[in-house]
Structures are given as C-alpha cells and as structure tokens.
Design a protein around this motif. Sequence first.
Motif, mmCIF file in Angstrom:
data_model
loop_
_atom_site.group_PDB
_atom_site.id
_atom_site.type_symbol
_atom_site.label_atom_id
_atom_site.label_comp_id
_atom_site.label_asym_id
_atom_site.label_seq_id
_atom_site.Cartn_x
_atom_site.Cartn_y
_atom_site.Cartn_z
ATOM 1 N N LEU A 44 0.798 -1.056 -0.026
ATOM 2 C CA LEU A 44 0.291 -0.171 -0.307
ATOM 3 C C LEU A 44 0.621 1.796 -0.136
ATOM 4 N N THR A 45 2.135 1.725 0.585
ATOM 5 C CA THR A 45 2.902 2.485 0.765
ATOM 6 C C THR A 45 4.460 2.044 1.548
ATOM 7 N N ASP A 46 5.248 2.482 1.058
ATOM 8 C CA ASP A 46 6.378 3.047 1.855
ATOM 9 C C ASP A 46 6.747 3.898 2.966
ATOM 10 N N SER A 47 5.389 4.132 3.868
ATOM 11 C CA SER A 47 5.535 5.175 4.373
ATOM 12 C C SER A 47 5.391 5.050 6.058
ATOM 13 N N GLY A 48 6.755 4.479 6.349
ATOM 14 C CA GLY A 48 6.968 4.309 8.058
ATOM 15 C C GLY A 48 6.603 2.755 8.154
ATOM 16 N N GLY A 95 5.042 14.015 8.653
ATOM 17 C CA GLY A 95 6.018 14.825 7.318
ATOM 18 C C GLY A 95 4.436 15.654 6.840
ATOM 19 N N ARG A 96 3.365 15.538 7.353
ATOM 20 C CA ARG A 96 2.649 16.847 7.373
ATOM 21 C C ARG A 96 2.264 17.408 8.243
ATOM 22 N N ALA A 97 2.616 17.699 9.373
ATOM 23 C CA ALA A 97 2.502 18.802 10.579
ATOM 24 C C ALA A 97 3.713 19.161 10.006
ATOM 25 N N ALA A 98 4.806 18.885 9.411
ATOM 26 C CA ALA A 98 5.678 20.060 9.032
ATOM 27 C C ALA A 98 5.602 21.095 7.553
ATOM 28 N N GLU A 99 4.751 20.578 6.956
ATOM 29 C CA GLU A 99 4.301 20.808 5.755
ATOM 30 C C GLU A 99 2.536 22.090 6.264
ATOM 31 N N ARG A 100 2.158 21.723 7.633
ATOM 32 C CA ARG A 100 1.493 22.613 7.950
ATOM 33 C C ARG A 100 2.164 23.773 8.469
ATOM 34 N N LEU A 174 9.814 22.111 -4.813
ATOM 35 C CA LEU A 174 10.227 20.574 -5.778
ATOM 36 C C LEU A 174 10.308 19.770 -4.919
ATOM 37 N N THR A 175 8.687 18.376 -5.089
ATOM 38 C CA THR A 175 8.683 17.578 -4.809
ATOM 39 C C THR A 175 10.075 15.626 -4.713
ATOM 40 N N VAL A 176 10.938 15.945 -4.723
ATOM 41 C CA VAL A 176 11.453 14.779 -4.505
ATOM 42 C C VAL A 176 11.842 14.077 -4.215
ATOM 43 N N ASN A 178 9.286 13.157 -7.297
ATOM 44 C CA ASN A 178 8.120 13.420 -7.365
ATOM 45 C C ASN A 178 7.164 11.922 -7.328
ATOM 46 N N ASN A 179 6.064 11.591 -5.741
ATOM 47 C CA ASN A 179 5.583 11.116 -5.949
ATOM 48 C C ASN A 179 4.360 10.826 -6.281
ATOM 49 N N ALA A 180 3.828 12.008 -6.433
ATOM 50 C CA ALA A 180 2.129 11.840 -7.255
ATOM 51 C C ALA A 180 2.493 11.964 -8.540
ATOM 52 N N ALA A 209 11.552 17.019 0.738
ATOM 53 C CA ALA A 209 12.478 15.949 0.858
ATOM 54 C C ALA A 209 12.336 14.817 0.817
ATOM 55 N N SER A 210 11.116 14.180 1.091
ATOM 56 C CA SER A 210 10.784 12.860 1.928
ATOM 57 C C SER A 210 11.650 11.572 0.891
ATOM 58 N N ARG A 211 11.966 11.325 -0.159
ATOM 59 C CA ARG A 211 12.233 10.910 -0.485
ATOM 60 C C ARG A 211 13.564 11.223 -1.020
ATOM 61 N N PHE A 212 14.398 12.527 -0.305
ATOM 62 C CA PHE A 212 15.691 13.268 -1.178
ATOM 63 C C PHE A 212 16.395 11.833 -2.052
ATOM 64 N N LYS A 250 9.317 8.913 7.307
ATOM 65 C CA LYS A 250 8.699 7.935 7.387
ATOM 66 C C LYS A 250 9.150 7.366 6.065
ATOM 67 N N LYS A 251 9.991 8.304 4.904
ATOM 68 C CA LYS A 251 10.135 7.159 3.773
ATOM 69 C C LYS A 251 12.058 6.793 4.297
ATOM 70 N N ASP A 252 12.453 8.136 2.964
ATOM 71 C CA ASP A 252 14.145 8.280 3.190
ATOM 72 C C ASP A 252 14.743 8.323 5.133
HETATM 73 N N1 F0G Z 1 5.652 14.751 1.101
HETATM 74 C C1 F0G Z 1 5.222 13.436 0.044
HETATM 75 C C2 F0G Z 1 5.821 13.512 -0.914
HETATM 76 C C3 F0G Z 1 4.832 12.163 0.743
HETATM 77 O O1 F0G Z 1 4.913 10.565 -0.473
HETATM 78 C C4 F0G Z 1 3.995 12.137 1.749
HETATM 79 C C5 F0G Z 1 3.421 11.376 2.756
HETATM 80 C C6 F0G Z 1 3.935 13.261 2.864
HETATM 81 C C7 F0G Z 1 4.534 14.149 1.899
HETATM 82 C C8 F0G Z 1 3.388 13.387 4.074
HETATM 83 O O2 F0G Z 1 3.830 12.546 4.966
HETATM 84 O O3 F0G Z 1 3.000 10.685 5.310
HETATM 85 O O4 F0G Z 1 4.501 11.376 6.885
HETATM 86 O O5 F0G Z 1 1.965 13.219 6.883
HETATM 87 N N2 F0G Z 1 3.063 9.553 1.475
HETATM 88 C C9 F0G Z 1 3.245 8.321 1.793
HETATM 89 C C10 F0G Z 1 2.167 7.808 0.622
HETATM 90 C C11 F0G Z 1 1.665 8.784 2.642
HETATM 91 O O6 F0G Z 1 2.222 6.812 0.545
HETATM 92 O O7 F0G Z 1 2.558 7.915 -0.537
HETATM 93 P P1 F0G Z 1 3.725 12.078 5.909
#
Ligand code: F0G
Length: 451
Positions: A44-48, A95-100, A174-176, A178-180, A209-212, A250-252
């Motif tokens: 489902l995911t590589d996150s956590g 990650g989403r706490a950092a973004e917020r 820049l999302t590195v 680019n997951n989406a 830089a989640s997957r830097f 939770k990724k790199d």
């Molecule tokens: N940025 C990117 C590029 C992500 O892929 C994710 C999470 C987040 C931010 C948010 O981080 O989950 O720690 O709050 N991606 C997961 C996924 C959920 O399945 O691709 P988070």
Amino acid sequence: MEPFRIKAVEPIPFPGPDERRAALVAAGYNLFRVPSRLITIDLLTDSGTAAMSAAQWSALLSGDESYAGARSFERFEVVVQELTGYSEVLPVHQGRAAERILLHALLGLGDLCVSNTHFDSTRASVEAAGAHALDLPAPVEDDVADPFGGDIDTKALRELLAGTSGPRVRCVVLTVTNNANGGQPVSLPNIVATRNLCDKYGIPLYLDASRFAENAYLITERDPAHAKSTPREVAHAMFELADGCWASLKKDGIANIGGLIALRDAPLADRLREQVIAFEGFPTYGGLAGRDLEALAQGLIEVTDADYLRYRAESARWFGEQLGLAGLPVLQPTGCHAVYADAGLLLDHIPAQQLPATAFANELYLAGGVRVCELGTLVFGRRDPGGGADLPAPRELVRFALPRRVYTASHLEYVVDVTEEVCAKAEALRGYRIARQGGAMRQFTATLEPL
Ligand code: F0G
C-alpha cells in the motif's frame, strides 16, 4: 540481491479466498479499510513501513527522553545539518505536520504555491492556509521514457512569474522524488533553473525531501555529469540550491515515524518553533520520542549508502519488468519507491467513473491477499459540484509501493504471479460505484459497491 541479511522476522498472514472476499465486502470494497492481519503482501505504501537496521534498534536504547535539550536531539540535529547544510533543524511527528507549520507561515489568503506536483497532504495544507496549490509538472511526450519525469515545467513557471499572477506566488516547492507523478526524480539542472527563477523574483524555494536520497541516487544513475558523484554529494547539492526543506522521515528516514523542517532563515525558524511548541511539542523533540530521533539519525546516515540505493532502484526495475511480462502496462522508467501501472489501459472496457484502478487493486487482493494503492479517479477525480459524474483523473494508476528492506525478491515473485492471474482475466473484471464518500481525501473512508 538484498544488501543485508535478516535478523528479526515477522510471520505474514495467509487468509484463504473466502476470508479475503468476506474482508473486502466488510471493508466496503475499500482496501484502506481491510485490517493488515488479513493482508499477505502489503504494498500500500512505503511510508512508515520500513525495517530498521540492527544499528537503529541498538540506537533506540540510547534515546534520551528528557523533555528539553535531549542528547538525542543534538545527535539528530548534527546529522541533519551535515546532510543538508541547513543550520535550523526542527523535528516534527510526521511530514504533514511539517507542511502545515511551514506552509501556514509562508502562505496567506489568495497566495499561490507552485510545485512540480504537490503531494495530497501538501495540497491540503496549502488550501487550509487559504492559498491555491498549482502543479506545473514538465510535459511528457507520449511513449518516451523521460529519465527526469519528476521535473517542474520551468517554461510555464517563468511565464507564470512574469505574468499578472506572478506577485501572488509566495513559494515554490520541488517534491523529490515526485511521488504523485510516478515517483520520478527531479534533475539537478531543473533545480538550478528553478532556483534562478526564484532568485529573479525573490521567492523562496523549498524541497519536499521525503525521498531525497532516492532522488539523489537516480541522478547519479541517469545524469552522466554526476555518474562519479556519491548519492550523498548529490543530495548535498540539491539541498544547497534550496532555501530549506521539509520531509516525511517515514520514507528516507528508514524509520516508522518522524518528520522535519530544516532551513537557513533563523528568524523564520524561530517563528516556526513557536508553532512546533503549540502543536507538536518542545522543539527538541517535536512530537517524537528521544528514541525515535536516535533511529532517524542513524537511518539518515544509512539511507545514502550507495549499495542500499542501488538495490532499491534495481529491485524496483526488476519488479517493474516482471509485472510488465505478467501483462500489466507498467510506467517506464521505474523509480525507487514504487512501481506504477496504468490499470486504465488494462481494463479499457471499464470507464473512469467506474474506477478501473480500484477494480484492479481489489481483484489483486481477492486473488492473493496483495494490497496496492489506487491512484486513479477515486483519489484524483474531481467531483462535479452539480452532482453529475466525477471528472476523471488523468490516468487510472495503481502503485505497488516497496517498503524499505521488508520484502525479499521471492515475496515480489509471488506478487508477480498473482498479477499474472488477474491480468489473464482482465476482460471479466467489473467496475464499482461509490456508495458513500466524505469530503477531502475520500479514498481513505469511501465505501463502494461492485457493478
Ligand atoms: N510529501 C510526500 C512526497 C509524501 O509522499 C508524503 C506521504 C507526505 C509528504 C506526507 O508525509 O505521511 O509523514 O505525513 N506519503 C505517503 C504515501 C502517505 O503513501 O505516499 P506523512
């Protein structure tokens, strides 16, 4: 082959066909609602979802759980400073706490945030700040495998900045990788060109830089100018070009929880720390335990190891090839964290509004207990405000995400076998209709009915 041997193991469940069918029905045909005890292979995911190393497990014991000024924070801070070159380091819980926290400080009502592609939680934070998230992915030529398919469209960015909406742009991200957008890397020349545009218009540039490390590795593989650089050197060059970054660790971070904000601007960092205190915790733990910070510090060292990254890229490539041979239209080239396939091409008899990517993912679960993630109209389709049919997503993708250091090649072979079985009966598959759905991010909670 895997550049590690296995020291701790966890049994995986083998629910039978009837149990799987009952679980899917009980989940309203939504794989997010199926309990993991009924999943055989979970992509489902590589996150956590990573497996930690022996060094990370042993680092846990040295975790300093002091509320303020913990030793574990000092270790984490030094590792991040050396990796990124940024002086200010703020841990957060994910990650989403950092973004917020960061995006609320940078953006206000009516502002524009521009990205190669915002991840969905990033977009949610931009919109919660009253701003608008604009994606400018570089155009792709049909049937051409682009080595840097994660790039931002710098021509479109230049035009935007020079145009009437230019003054509304407050931030470029820049999302590195680019997951989406297929998990593809962003090239260094693209980051340089973006930096130059940001400098010209006085706009800050941030990296998600989640997957830097995976982005840096793919640059060493695909850009001959960096063939002799180490992934760590390339990562350093990427960070140097930006004003700061945030990351889901939770990724790199190769750990199960954590996030960070890192930047150069000390006054801005002080403002962000106030928000961290209000919403996460004291700035030396940021919602994490001291032991989490220790595991992350060690993970951030391990993740730039070239042998580990080569294995990651090669196993994704091999897995993508095998899924292709099994009959699945796989997006090329593969990145590191996942293999993406176009279920819309396989199931071209199912219209987008009847969720072909979901139909494929659910069938994969029924056939072998394999869970993948739909990234089609259920996730990215826009709802018609007039109550009509959904506007379809651009593509009906499914993502086979690869948890770090968790599954061996033989687990992936099993997934290929199950995929082959599903591809062989593709014509018999039927679509779904949405029975119940929430607002934003409906994919997590929606329930569906088979047609
Ligand atoms: N940025 C990117 C590029 C992500 O892929 C994710 C999470 C987040 C931010 C948010 O981080 O989950 O720690 O709050 N991606 C997961 C996924 C959920 O399945 O691709 P988070």
